[in-house]
Structures are given as structure tokens and as C-alpha cells.
Design an enzyme around this catalytic site. Sequence first.
Site, PDB file in Angstrom:
ATOM      1  N   CYS A 111     -78.904 -77.742  37.037  1.00  0.00           N
ATOM      2  CA  CYS A 111     -79.315 -76.592  36.024  1.00  0.00           C
ATOM      3  C   CYS A 111     -78.542 -76.816  34.313  1.00  0.00           C
ATOM      4  CB  CYS A 111     -78.994 -75.299  36.684  1.00  0.00           C
ATOM      5  SG  CYS A 111     -79.453 -75.539  38.434  1.00  0.00           S
ATOM      6  N   HIS A 126     -80.001 -70.362  31.546  1.00  0.00           N
ATOM      7  CA  HIS A 126     -80.109 -71.045  32.689  1.00  0.00           C
ATOM      8  C   HIS A 126     -80.924 -69.574  34.296  1.00  0.00           C
ATOM      9  CE1 HIS A 126     -81.292 -73.297  36.470  1.00  0.00           C
ATOM     10  NE2 HIS A 126     -80.126 -72.360  36.887  1.00  0.00           N
ATOM     11  N   ASN A 150     -86.280 -70.273  39.857  1.00  0.00           N
ATOM     12  CA  ASN A 150     -85.216 -71.029  39.034  1.00  0.00           C
ATOM     13  C   ASN A 150     -85.827 -72.864  39.491  1.00  0.00           C
ATOM     14  OD1 ASN A 150     -82.523 -72.555  38.878  1.00  0.00           O
ATOM     15  ND2 ASN A 150     -81.630 -71.947  40.168  1.00  0.00           N
TER      16      ASN A 150
END
Length: 332
Positions: free
Chosen positions: A112, A254, A284
Site C-alpha cells: 500500500c 493511503h 482500501n
Amino acid sequence: MKGLTIIGSGSAVPDQLLSNRDLSAIVDTSDEWIESRTGMKERYVSLSQETLAQLAAKASIKAISMAGLTPEDIDLIVLATSTPDDLFGSACQVQRRIGAKRAVAFDLTAACSGFVFALVTASQFVRQGVYHNVLIIGADILSRWVNWEDRTTCVLFGDGAGAVVCQSSETEDNFLGFELCSDGTLNSSLNLTYVSEPLNLMENISVGSGGYQSINMKGKEVYRFAVEKVPEVIEKALHRSNLTVKDIDWLILHQANQRIIDSVAVRLGLNKDKVISNIAKYGNTSAGSIPIALDEAVGQSLIKPGDVIAISGFGAGLTWGAAIFRWGINYG
Ligand code: COA
């Protein structure tokens, strides 16, 4: 040393929407639990025939078009992904799909944090004067790798891709600073490991033959790590940029959990109207999340030329990092 400016952005998500209510038909969960713990309401998932290269190419074409370039102008493609269609890499398939015939292309894996790591990597080539126009993509299809029977992880992820085009300049530098970090001792907090079974080739020689498992995550550990380390790394990147939190016009983290985003903003002392969040719509999307949020904010004309943007990614590895840049494009 050359300067660097982002001159275009683009993003793409698959067509298939998966709401919290849909998830409650798959595992023992509820819309209320997911939204109150994460801020997520829905996310998009790729169908089985859809590929990462398709998604990444869609985002890339939009970014190249906003930059006013053609694919043949691109010198380098860096694809941040942990979910390539091909373990040897998917960047060359993106290169083929968009027709970036002159570009060298490679994958970069930092989960990520991938987009931040890819932007910083690409910036080094640009600064050294090696490449002029660089396409940086963050794209992931984590729906392929979650255990759809594990409610503690499968509700968190969505699929998507975002891309930016950077260009070198003799006169202007809008890439202000960065800080990257890794800590392999925390690897077991979040991983997707290969499990090897012995395959006997001949007496005394057995090689490994196995496969990747699904995402394994200790949610509370990752949560604590993120709220502690992300403000720190942003402060360090600001320091390297000769800026302070007061100079930030937009913070794009993020998109892993709205509570993490809120907590980081509070720790930094940053007003929440400077924080960009689209987690409710996409979940996500791993390496895709920062460039998707950036592109969406650009599309909504929130981000104005001259604005200082802080981005920060964190995730498996564990890895985390931040980059500070000034928005240089007048797209209005
Ligand atoms: N639906 C309903 N209940 C759920 C659930 C779900 N999808 N997932 C877990 N639960 C249950 C648990 O079983 C637990 O039940 P119990 O109290 O009876 O044991 C309860 O909810 C609380 O679980 P817990 O794990 O303590 O929740 P939490 O508040 O820590 O939230 C996360 C869980 C995953 C949302 C949170 O820890 C988090 O966001 N961590 C960071 C994850 C992350 O960002 N990962 C990606 C990084 S790139």
C-alpha cells in the site's frame, strides 16, 4: 539536477460495485459494523476475466491525456502493484496496451506504500536527466487475494488504479521532499506469503512447489503502527522540504481506515477540511488509493495550481513513506 512536476492524473475502477449490504450476504457482518469501524460504504471489484493491466492502462491513458502527451512521449513506466497478472511483472503489458512503444517499464512492489515508493523512484531518474516523461501507476486487484470467508479482512479491500505523469524541467521544481521507511521485523502484521511444498526431483533434490496464501493481517497491530508512524514520516518529509504542517494545503493518505486518517490529521494538528478522503466509495485499493484520491480531487477542482500536497502511504512489508509536492497544473 532537473526539476520535476506532475502534469497529469487519471484513475479507473472496475464496474462491479460491492456494497456493505452485499458483503453481509457473504460473511457475518453488517453495514453498520463496517462503516463505523472503517468509514467504508462500498467498493468496486474486478470480475474474473478482468486484468490488472487493463485497469492500469485505463488510468494511464487518462493521465497521459491530461498531460497533453501521447503514449509515445512516455520514457519510463513504473507500475506499483502487489497483484500483477504475471509474477514476472505486468508493467510491460500496460506498455503494450497503451502503445508506449519507447518506454522502459517495470513493476515495483511495496504494497500500500507502492505509489509513494514508485513516485520517489521515478523522481530520481527525472532529477538525473535520464528520463523526461514518466508514467507512475498504482494499481491493485486485492479481491483476488482476500479470503472471502474471513470477515476481518474481506470487507476492507477494493480494486482500482490511479496514475500520474511527471515531467522534468530545467527551470521549475515542484517535487519538494520525501521520506521512505521499511521494517521487516513487523512483516507478520500484514502479509501474503508463498507456502512451499517439497517436490522431489530426484534422490536428495527436492525443490519447492506451492502457492500464495490469502491476505493475513493483525488489524490492531497495523492500526497502531499507522497512527504512530504516518504522522512521523510526514513531519520528516516536510522537514526535508523546508516546510511545516501549516504549509500543507491537502493531505492525501493511503485510504485504509477513516479512523486512521482522522487520527493522523489530529496528531499533525491539521484541520480536517484539508484532508482528502474517498474511502467510503472505494475501500482500501492498496497502491491505487492515493493516486485515485488525488485524481478525484483534481477532477473536482479542489486542488489548485500552487497548492502544496502531502501524500503518505503505509502497509505490508511493513513499509511507509511520504512525499511533498506542489501542484503545477492549471487544468481549469
Ligand atoms: N463484521 C462484524 N464483526 C467483525 C468484523 C466484521 N467484518 N470483523 C471483525 N469483527 C468482530 C471481531 O470478531 C471482534 O469481535 P469480538 O469482540 O466478539 O471478538 C470485534 O468485531 C472487534 O474486532 P477488532 O478486530 O477488535 O476490531 P477493530 O476495532 O480493531 O477494527 C479493523 C478492525 C480491521 C477495522 C481495524 O483494526 C483496522 O482498520 N486496522 C488496520 C487495518 C489496515 O488498515 N490494514 C491495511 C493496511 S494497508
